[in-house]
Design a protein around this motif. Structure first.
Motif, PDB file in Angstrom:
ATOM      1  N   UNK A  72       0.739  -1.190   0.037  1.00  0.00           N
ATOM      2  CA  UNK A  72      -0.121  -0.004  -0.018  1.00  0.00           C
ATOM      3  C   UNK A  72       0.769   1.386   0.034  1.00  0.00           C
ATOM      4  N   UNK A  73       0.689   2.237  -0.941  1.00  0.00           N
ATOM      5  CA  UNK A  73       1.428   3.356  -1.092  1.00  0.00           C
ATOM      6  C   UNK A  73       0.569   4.437  -0.891  1.00  0.00           C
ATOM      7  N   UNK A  74      -0.771   4.447  -0.872  1.00  0.00           N
ATOM      8  CA  UNK A  74      -1.407   5.744  -0.374  1.00  0.00           C
ATOM      9  C   UNK A  74      -3.081   5.229  -0.517  1.00  0.00           C
ATOM     10  N   UNK A 114      -0.927   3.056   4.246  1.00  0.00           N
ATOM     11  CA  UNK A 114       0.262   3.013   3.483  1.00  0.00           C
ATOM     12  C   UNK A 114       1.417   2.752   4.326  1.00  0.00           C
ATOM     13  N   UNK A 115       2.415   2.034   3.492  1.00  0.00           N
ATOM     14  CA  UNK A 115       3.486   1.505   3.881  1.00  0.00           C
ATOM     15  C   UNK A 115       3.562  -0.004   4.248  1.00  0.00           C
ATOM     16  N   UNK A 134      -7.022   4.719  -4.122  1.00  0.00           N
ATOM     17  CA  UNK A 134      -5.975   3.600  -3.746  1.00  0.00           C
ATOM     18  C   UNK A 134      -5.010   3.534  -4.583  1.00  0.00           C
ATOM     19  N   UNK A 135      -3.659   3.499  -4.004  1.00  0.00           N
ATOM     20  CA  UNK A 135      -2.556   3.284  -4.837  1.00  0.00           C
ATOM     21  C   UNK A 135      -1.645   2.300  -4.310  1.00  0.00           C
ATOM     22  N   UNK A 136      -1.421   1.146  -4.928  1.00  0.00           N
ATOM     23  CA  UNK A 136      -1.033   0.027  -4.323  1.00  0.00           C
ATOM     24  C   UNK A 136      -0.186  -0.936  -5.361  1.00  0.00           C
TER      25      UNK A 136
END
Length: 151
Positions: A72-74, A114-115, A134-136
């Motif tokens: 998960x990035x954001x 995130x992270x 979502x950004x993953x």
């Protein structure tokens, strides 16, 4: 499902096997990825970037030949999970997609942030409950001993 809180922790825990080192290589390539485009490293890893709204899944999903990792990035996403033996199979396993679908009771939920990296092993099925944005990164890693019939 295994929850890892950072890429650094992932690298420390999973550094011995080539397939896990390939995951770290893919994560290092993150800045070069375009959403929705699949990439691979060798024959053991396929990965892609997801960016945008993520609809909720209607049922649980499980794999047999791959371990699925979501980095998960954001944004955030809640994931429901349950052991496969306690679920009812909705459709037969597909060797072409390495997917099987299930219905049944949720054993637990986790809100990914995130992270974090969520590792979906083959003993559990998961259900993504959706996100407005979502950004993953999704990585599909072959399990040891898995072979492809066409190789």
């Amino acid at each position: 499902m295994i929850i890892v809180n950072s890429v650094e922790e992932f690298g420390q825990r999973y550094h011995s096997a080539k397939r896990w080192r390939r995951c770290m290589e893919a994560i290092a390539n993150l800045h070069r990825l375009n959403p929705g485009v699949c990439h691979s490293i060798g024959d053991s890893l396929v990965y892609r970037l997801v960016d945008g709204a993520a609809p909720a899944a209607e049922c649980f999903t499980g794999n047999r030949r791959y371990v699925e990792i979501h980095y998960y990035l954001s944004g955030s996403e809640t994931v429901a999970y349950a052991p496969k033996p306690g679920l009812q199979r909705l459709a037969p396993y597909s060797d072409e997609t390495d997917r099987e679908t299930f219905s049944g009771a949720v054993a637990g939920r986790h809100a990914a942030s995130p992270g974090q990296l969520l590792i979906f092993d083959n003993d559990y099925a998961y259900q993504l409950l959706g996100s407005d944005h979502l950004r993953k990164m999704v990585l599909m890693v072959t399990i040891e001993g898995a072979t492809f019939h066409n190789k």
